[in-house]
Motif scaffolding. Structure first.
Motif, PDB file in Angstrom:
ATOM      1  N   LYS B  17       0.827  -1.212   0.000  1.00  9.30           N
ATOM      2  CA  LYS B  17       0.000   0.000   0.000  1.00  9.30           C
ATOM      3  C   LYS B  17       0.857   1.257   0.000  1.00  9.30           C
ATOM      4  O   LYS B  17       0.633   2.193  -0.771  1.00  9.30           O
ATOM      5  CB  LYS B  17      -0.896   0.008   1.249  1.00  9.30           C
ATOM      6  N   MET B  18       1.863   1.251   0.893  1.00 17.21           N
ATOM      7  CA  MET B  18       2.688   2.451   1.051  1.00 17.21           C
ATOM      8  C   MET B  18       3.523   2.708  -0.201  1.00 17.21           C
ATOM      9  O   MET B  18       3.583   3.822  -0.723  1.00 17.21           O
ATOM     10  CB  MET B  18       3.604   2.306   2.272  1.00 17.21           C
ATOM     11  N   LEU B  19       4.180   1.645  -0.694  1.00 17.34           N
ATOM     12  CA  LEU B  19       5.021   1.826  -1.878  1.00 17.34           C
ATOM     13  C   LEU B  19       4.182   2.288  -3.061  1.00 17.34           C
ATOM     14  O   LEU B  19       4.596   3.136  -3.852  1.00 17.34           O
ATOM     15  CB  LEU B  19       5.768   0.532  -2.206  1.00 17.34           C
ATOM     16  N   ALA B  21       1.478   4.077  -2.934  1.00 13.35           N
ATOM     17  CA  ALA B  21       1.146   5.497  -2.763  1.00 13.35           C
ATOM     18  C   ALA B  21       2.312   6.391  -3.172  1.00 13.35           C
ATOM     19  O   ALA B  21       2.148   7.365  -3.919  1.00 13.35           O
ATOM     20  CB  ALA B  21       0.765   5.755  -1.301  1.00 13.35           C
ATOM     21  N   VAL B  22       3.514   6.029  -2.703  1.00 15.16           N
ATOM     22  CA  VAL B  22       4.679   6.876  -2.974  1.00 15.16           C
ATOM     23  C   VAL B  22       5.048   6.842  -4.456  1.00 15.16           C
ATOM     24  O   VAL B  22       5.254   7.881  -5.109  1.00 15.16           O
ATOM     25  CB  VAL B  22       5.885   6.415  -2.130  1.00 15.16           C
ATOM     26  N   GLN B  25       2.712   8.481  -6.934  1.00 12.46           N
ATOM     27  CA  GLN B  25       2.841   9.940  -6.913  1.00 12.46           C
ATOM     28  C   GLN B  25       3.972  10.387  -7.861  1.00 12.46           C
ATOM     29  O   GLN B  25       3.928  11.458  -8.444  1.00 12.46           O
ATOM     30  CB  GLN B  25       3.142  10.421  -5.493  1.00 12.46           C
ATOM     31  N   LYS B 112      13.604   4.794  -3.832  1.00  8.20           N
ATOM     32  CA  LYS B 112      13.212   5.585  -5.003  1.00  8.20           C
ATOM     33  C   LYS B 112      14.439   5.904  -5.879  1.00  8.20           C
ATOM     34  O   LYS B 112      14.414   5.747  -7.107  1.00  8.20           O
ATOM     35  CB  LYS B 112      12.544   6.888  -4.553  1.00  8.20           C
TER      36      LYS B 112
END
Ligand SMILES: Nc1ncnc2c1ncn2[C@@H]1O[C@H](COP(=O)(O)OP(=O)(O)OP(=O)(O)O)[C@@H](O)[C@H]1O
Ligand SMILES: [Mg+2]
Lengths: 470, 122
Positions: B17-19, B21-22, B25, B112
């Motif tokens: 979920k977090m990855l 979202a980032v 973006q 990233k």
């Protein structure tokens, strides 16, 4: 007394009995032999007495005085025979009969001699001879008859005596043996019970008094062994504890690693995407962090449970009550899983000295596991009963769920061992095991894959005076 | 960075979920999977530029995914997430095969940067 001595004593008593019986039988036989010897002699004498009476008859028929001389001669001969077998006769019928016989003979001789010597030979004299002869015959007939019947009596008496001795010896032999072996078997049974309980891991020494024989030494040896085993087990336990501490630390590191990573990632992401987040999104992020912290807390709580000082809140309780309470708590889950539950609680169980909350936790852990392993239509059975010896109460939680594969069975009590992925911590059984151990109890598992699983807990019954130290 | 495809495989729901979202973006196209099996099935259908996978998972683990991806689609980059960097013997085995690996907790900024680097070198 040693067993060898006991057996020897029993054997010796039987041998003495046999010897005694033999001795009496021999004595009787001797007796019979003397009597028979006497009847033999008596038969001889009777024969010559008969001849005397025949000569007497000749005299009376033909007035033949030579017949009288014949009688005198025969009497003399008989007298001599009588004297020569005197000891035999006395032995067989006694002195009185011997003397009686002799005086009959003497009287007969006197009468015969009187007739021979007198010229007149009166009728009275003749009658005297006849009477004396008759008396002699009668007397000798009578004792012969008497002795014959006595021989019969003695023989039948011996027969009876032999028979009853035989019975007595048989009974005595069997009885003695039975008594000796009964005691040995009893002790052996006791030893067997102890050995079985040792093999089950209870190193309790034999409590009954120890007999002073070979089996007693066996029991002493077993007691020493079980003490040694107990000491060793403690050492093994210690090293096992260290080992499980290793597993535990590795497990803790790994288990905590995931939620920590999650929290870290949530926080980083939150910062990365902050600008584009709505208010709800931001709250959602914080909720997630909160959830992950809870996950960590759950793990830490379980660990604390495990290391918590034992029996902080122990009190006397009724196990059946605790079982019923635990059932109430999982009632909802049972309902959802659609598993048929049956309970079988033995009435009148002795009380236990437990921390109710901890035992409740154990039971809930077990039932939760069972329910998670079961599918619709399976059944769950909970049984309490007092174990033989009245010292331990057993609780079994048995399900017909999917079971545990044989190769995993040894690991179910390991910390963090779980087959449920992230939905299980794998601490349930580990913690439960520790709780039961702290209660001086035992926890065991038995399972067949595809058939079902049975967890067994044994807790010591509370004894009013012995549990004071806790 | 226009629409390059990234796959995230981790049995921890949050990681995906977090990855997602980032990385979304930043303009990537991200798909997440909770296990190796569905991820491999998806790979058969479509190419991905980067696969980020957890090493330790139930069933098909990160190692298996790495080997499969490198064999079938060598141009796809693989980034491994591991629990104990350096400690695990498996990590040693990864050296040379994997394009990069990150120990937990993962530094998203580094990750990233890593993706950017991997995608810019042909
Ligand atoms: N009644 C049972 N039937 C089948 N398997 C069982 C049963 N009880 C335990 N197990 C197995 O033992 C493992 C360990 O159980 P334990 O209760 O320690 O942890 P868990 O249930 O996985 O996690 P948690 O208790 O934190 O939910 C389980 O994952 C399961 O594989
Ligand atoms: Mg459990």
């Amino acid at each position: 007394m040693k067993i060898v001595h006991k057996i020897n004593l029993a054997n010796i008593s039987v041998i003495i009995l046999i010897a005694l019986t033999g001795f009496f039988a021999f004595e009787n036989l001797n007796h019979v032999l003397t009597k028979l010897r006497f009847t033999e002699i008596a038969d001889d004498l009777n024969a010559s007495f008969l001849e005397m009476r025949l000569s007497e008859k000749n005299y009376f028929l033909y007035r033949d005085t030579s017949a009288l001389a014949e009688i005198s001669k025969k009497i003399g001969e008989s007298m001599m025979t009588l004297e020569s077998v005197k000891p035999d006769i006395i032995k067989a019928t006694g002195e009185k009969n011997f003397e009686g016989l002799k005086s009959c003979l003497t009287r007969y001789l006197t009468e015969v001699d009187a007739v021979r010597d007198s010229a007149a030979q009166t009728v009275e004299m003749q009658a005297g001879v006849r009477e004396a002869g008759q008396k002699l015959r009668e007397f000798s007939d009578q004792i012969t008859h008497l002795e014959r019947s006595r021989v019969n009596e003695i023989l039948s008496f011996s027969k009876r005596q032999l028979f009853s001795s035989l019975c007595f010896i048989l009974i005595a032999a069997i009885g003695l043996r039975y008594m000796t072996f009964f005691k040995i078997l009893k002790t052996l049974k006791q030893i067997k019970r102890v050995v079985v309980s040792i093999s089950e891991g209870n190193f309790r020494p034999v409590e009954t008094e120890i007999p002073d024989d070979e089996l007693g030494s066996v029991m002493t040896a077993i007691n020493a062994m079980s003490k040694e085993l107990e000491d060793r087990e403690e050492q093994i336990l210690q090293s096992k504890k260290l080992a499980s501490l290793g597993i535990l630390t590795a497990g803790v590191a790994h288990e905590l690693g995931n939620p920590l990573n999650n929290i870290s990632m949530i926080a980083q992401t939150y910062m990365e995407v902050y600008d584009s987040l709505s208010k709800e999104d931001r709250i959602d992020f914080m909720v997630k962090i909160e959830e992950e912290s809870h996950r960590i807390k759950h793990i830490v709580d379980n660990l604390l449970d495990f290391s918590r000082p034992k029996k902080s809140k122990s009190k006397i309780a009724d196990l059946n009550d605790v079982v019923l309470r635990s059932l109430k708590l999982v009632q909802n889950m049972i309902h959802v899983c659609n598993v048929e539950t049956s309970i079988n609680l033995q009435e009148g169980l002795p009380p236990v000295f437990i921390d109710e909350d901890q035992i409740l936790e154990v039971l809930i852990n077990l039932m939760t596991n069972s329910l998670q392993a079961s599918s619709r239509g399976d059944s769950l059975k909970i049984i309490t009963r007092l174990l033989e010896g009245d010292e331990y109460i057993e609780i079994t939680v048995e399900d017909t769920g999917k079971g545990i594969p044989h190769e995993l069975l040894a690991h179910v009590f390991d910390p963090f061992f779980t087959t449920k992925g992230n939905s299980g911590t794998g601490l349930g059984l580990f913690v439960s095991y520790g709780i039961i151990k702290n209660h001086q109890g035992v926890m065991k598992v038995d399972s067949t894959e595809g058939v079902g699983t049975c967890f067994t807990i044994e807790l010591p019954a509370y004894k009013a005076n012995t549990e004071e130290e806790a | 960075m226009n629409g390059q495809r990234i796959m995230v495989i981790d049995d921890e729901n949050i990681v995906g979920k977090m990855l997602k979202a980032v990385l979304e973006q930043d303009g990537y196209n991200v798909e997440t999977f909770l296990g190796g099996a569905p991820a491999l099935a998806r790979l058969q259908e479509e190419r991905f530029d980067v696969v980020i996978t957890d090493l330790k998972m139930k069933g098909i683990d990160g190692m298996e995914i790495l080997l499969k991806v490198k064999k079938e689609w060598p141009e796809t980059k693989v980034i491994m997430i591991t629990a104990f960097a350096g400690l695990d013997a498996a990590v040693e085995a990864l050296r040379g095969k994997v394009d990069d690996f990150f120990p937990k907790p993962v530094k998203i900024k580094d990750l990233k940067a890593c993706i950017e680097r991997l995608l810019s070198t042909p």
